[in-house]
Design an enzyme around this catalytic site. Structure first.
Site, mmCIF file in Angstrom:
data_model
loop_
_atom_site.group_PDB
_atom_site.id
_atom_site.type_symbol
_atom_site.label_atom_id
_atom_site.label_comp_id
_atom_site.label_asym_id
_atom_site.label_seq_id
_atom_site.Cartn_x
_atom_site.Cartn_y
_atom_site.Cartn_z
ATOM 1 N N GLY A 74 -4.749 -4.102 5.712
ATOM 2 C CA GLY A 74 -3.615 -3.330 6.205
ATOM 3 C C GLY A 74 -4.071 -2.392 7.319
ATOM 4 O O GLY A 74 -3.378 -2.202 8.322
ATOM 5 N N THR A 75 -5.247 -1.831 7.137
ATOM 6 C CA THR A 75 -5.812 -0.934 8.147
ATOM 7 C C THR A 75 -5.944 -1.644 9.493
ATOM 8 O O THR A 75 -5.535 -1.122 10.533
ATOM 9 C CB THR A 75 -7.209 -0.444 7.687
ATOM 10 O OG1 THR A 75 -7.047 0.276 6.461
ATOM 11 C CG2 THR A 75 -7.866 0.442 8.723
ATOM 12 N N GLN A 187 3.115 -0.382 1.245
ATOM 13 C CA GLN A 187 3.575 0.076 -0.074
ATOM 14 C C GLN A 187 4.933 -0.515 -0.430
ATOM 15 O O GLN A 187 5.282 -0.607 -1.602
ATOM 16 C CB GLN A 187 3.669 1.608 -0.108
ATOM 17 C CG GLN A 187 2.332 2.298 -0.051
ATOM 18 C CD GLN A 187 1.509 2.118 -1.316
ATOM 19 O OE1 GLN A 187 2.032 1.895 -2.396
ATOM 20 N NE2 GLN A 187 0.198 2.198 -1.176
ATOM 21 N N GLY A 208 -2.712 -7.591 1.168
ATOM 22 C CA GLY A 208 -2.770 -8.281 -0.123
ATOM 23 C C GLY A 208 -3.038 -7.360 -1.290
ATOM 24 O O GLY A 208 -2.560 -7.591 -2.402
ATOM 25 N N CYS A 333 -7.945 7.290 -0.255
ATOM 26 C CA CYS A 333 -8.922 7.417 0.816
ATOM 27 C C CYS A 333 -9.475 8.825 0.928
ATOM 28 O O CYS A 333 -10.411 9.061 1.659
ATOM 29 C CB CYS A 333 -8.290 7.038 2.146
ATOM 30 S SG CYS A 333 -7.124 5.700 1.994
HETATM 31 C C1 LIG Z 1 -3.244 0.672 1.468
HETATM 32 C C2 LIG Z 1 -2.495 1.010 2.685
HETATM 33 C C3 LIG Z 1 -3.001 0.719 3.954
HETATM 34 C C4 LIG Z 1 -4.370 0.156 4.164
HETATM 35 O O1 LIG Z 1 -4.507 -1.137 3.681
HETATM 36 P P1 LIG Z 1 -5.990 -1.750 3.445
HETATM 37 O O2 LIG Z 1 -5.721 -3.205 3.184
HETATM 38 O O3 LIG Z 1 -6.560 -1.027 2.289
HETATM 39 O O4 LIG Z 1 -6.745 -1.535 4.674
HETATM 40 C C5 LIG Z 1 -2.226 1.036 5.046
HETATM 41 N N1 LIG Z 1 -1.028 1.608 4.910
HETATM 42 C C6 LIG Z 1 -0.500 1.904 3.707
HETATM 43 C C7 LIG Z 1 0.840 2.522 3.619
HETATM 44 C C8 LIG Z 1 -1.222 1.621 2.555
HETATM 45 O O5 LIG Z 1 -0.705 1.936 1.379
#
Ligand SMILES: *Cc1c(COP(=O)(O)O)cnc(C)c1O
Length: 396
Positions: A74-75, A187, A208, A333
């Site tokens: 997600g990052t 989320q 994922g 984090c």
């Molecule tokens: C967990 C999360 C991310 C980051 O996702 P990763 O796969 O851990 O890098 C980004 N945005 C939101 C809102 C998240 O909850």
């Protein structure tokens, strides 16, 4: 020794991988192990499998296969969205708008772009964590190229009015293609309808690890016709927008996880909402000087973010852990950072309340029994910490 049953209430940090997801991934670790870029039979088999997964995901999102970029998290998707648009459209404008309560991935990318000379507006939110249409429309400028606002917040669970905010941006741009609208739906996926065209967004991030899929895989949806400068360059995979040999196993896991989440979404969201209400209502009724943070109604089905005046969230977290309950003090984090989180600061929660907050996030395995255990266990733990308040309370 008696083994204590663990009650995991930290699903916003990450979810366990569904065994059906693991099963869907297995063939790609053994039978189908070619590189989709190779021209021989093994390569073509892998390329075909990747195509099928992409089509499946496109079907679930009501998008076109070529609009999907598989990434490593997600990052990465968040960073690719911000950098990709910023670097492709800087000739057209250098102004970007993000909300103050975005995930660190968006905020840190914005900060870096600021260092490169982009102008960033950090949009405030109200005391419930909502971005207002008025604030957004006042922040839009002729040189705005991107707006990034998350679908739902990972700490306090507030659900933003994304469709309305995206519509506002569409109206503003008129005949021009930009500003583009990106939403981080990590989320929201599995809890809300995140189909991009229904939300009216141009870019959308998901991953994922929050939807019972594997960790280390993400997705960025980019509407057809939008240029996106790559972050990772090399072999030109993902139509030149994300180089590197595709992990079909992780991609297949993400797709399977999203498929399962979509199939059970309505029922599971309703079930978790009822348990969530039971949890925070039970706690607020039993513990004096406690409060629920975030929006009362517009909140994720699994999120209960609470504060207990006069104690430290971290101490409560440890006592809960020793009692068999896994919760969180803020975003996963920031465990090494004891300052109140940027989200709690943005909603204007006074420090004394912010320091005393705990996030419970429910999941598919959460039962009524689990919730009742927390409701019954928590008051004594809070009481115990409050008795220590001559020491703990000093900084308040
Ligand atoms: C967990 C999360 C991310 C980051 O996702 P990763 O796969 O851990 O890098 C980004 N945005 C939101 C809102 C998240 O909850």
């Amino acid at each position: 020794m008696r083994m204590m049953k663990r009650i995991y209430l930290d699903h916003a940090a990450t979810t366990p991988t569904d065994p059906r997801v693991v099963k869907a991934m297995m063939p790609y670790f053994s039978d189908i192990s070619g590189n989709p870029s190779s021209l021989h039979k093994e390569g073509l088999t892998a390329a075909h499998a990747l195509d099928l997964e992409r089509q499946r995901m496109a079907g679930l999102l009501e998008a076109r296969p070529e609009e999907l970029i598989f990434t490593g998290s997600g990052t990465e998707s968040d960073c690719l969205a911000l950098y990709g648009i910023a670097h492709s459209y800087r000739e057209h404008g250098t102004h970007i708008i993000v909300s103050l309560i975005e995930h660190k991935a968006v905020l840190e990318a914005a900060r870096r772009l600021e260092n490169e000379g982009f102008a960033i507006t950090y949009l405030p939110v109200d005391k419930n964590g909502l971005v207002s249409r008025k604030m957004l429309s006042e922040a839009l400028r002729p040189d705005t190229i991107l707006v990034s606002i998350m679908t739902a917040n990972n700490e306090i669970g507030t659900i933003e009015p994304i469709a309305e905010l995206a519509a506002l941006v569409h109206n503003f741009r008129g005949e021009r293609p930009y500003p583009f609208f990106h939403t981080d739906a990590c989320q929201a996926a599995g809890a809300l309808d995140i189909r991009p065209e229904r939300l009216g967004v141009d870019l959308l991030t998901m991953n994922g690890s929050k939807i019972y899929g594997p960790k280390g895989v993400g997705l960025l949806y980019v509407r057809r016709g939008i240029a996106l400068s790559p972050l990772i360059i090399g072999g030109g995979q993902e139509r030149g927008r994300r180089a590197g040999t595709e992990s079909i196993a992780l991609i297949a896991g993400l797709v399977k996880a999203f498929d399962l989440a979509e199939k059970g979404r309505m029922k599971e969201s309703a079930r978790q909402s009822a348990l969530r209400d039971r949890l925070f209502e039970g706690i607020l009724a039993r513990i004096p000087k406690s409060r629920l943070n975030g929006h009362q109604k517009r909140r994720l089905p699994n999120n209960a973010h609470l504060s207990f005046y006069g104690i430290e969230g971290e101490s409560l977290l440890l006592l809960l852990d020793a009692s068999g309950v896994a919760a969180s003090t803020a975003s996963a984090c920031s465990v090494h950072d004891l300052a109140p989180s940027h989200v709690l600061r943005a909603i204007g929660l006074p420090d004394a309340w912010a320091h005393s907050s705990i996030r419970f996030t429910l999941g598919r395995s959460t039962t009524k029994k689990d919730i009742d255990y927390v409701i019954l266990t928590l008051p004594a733990l809070v009481e115990r910490l409050r008795k220590l308040s001559p020491f703990h309370g000093k900084k308040f």
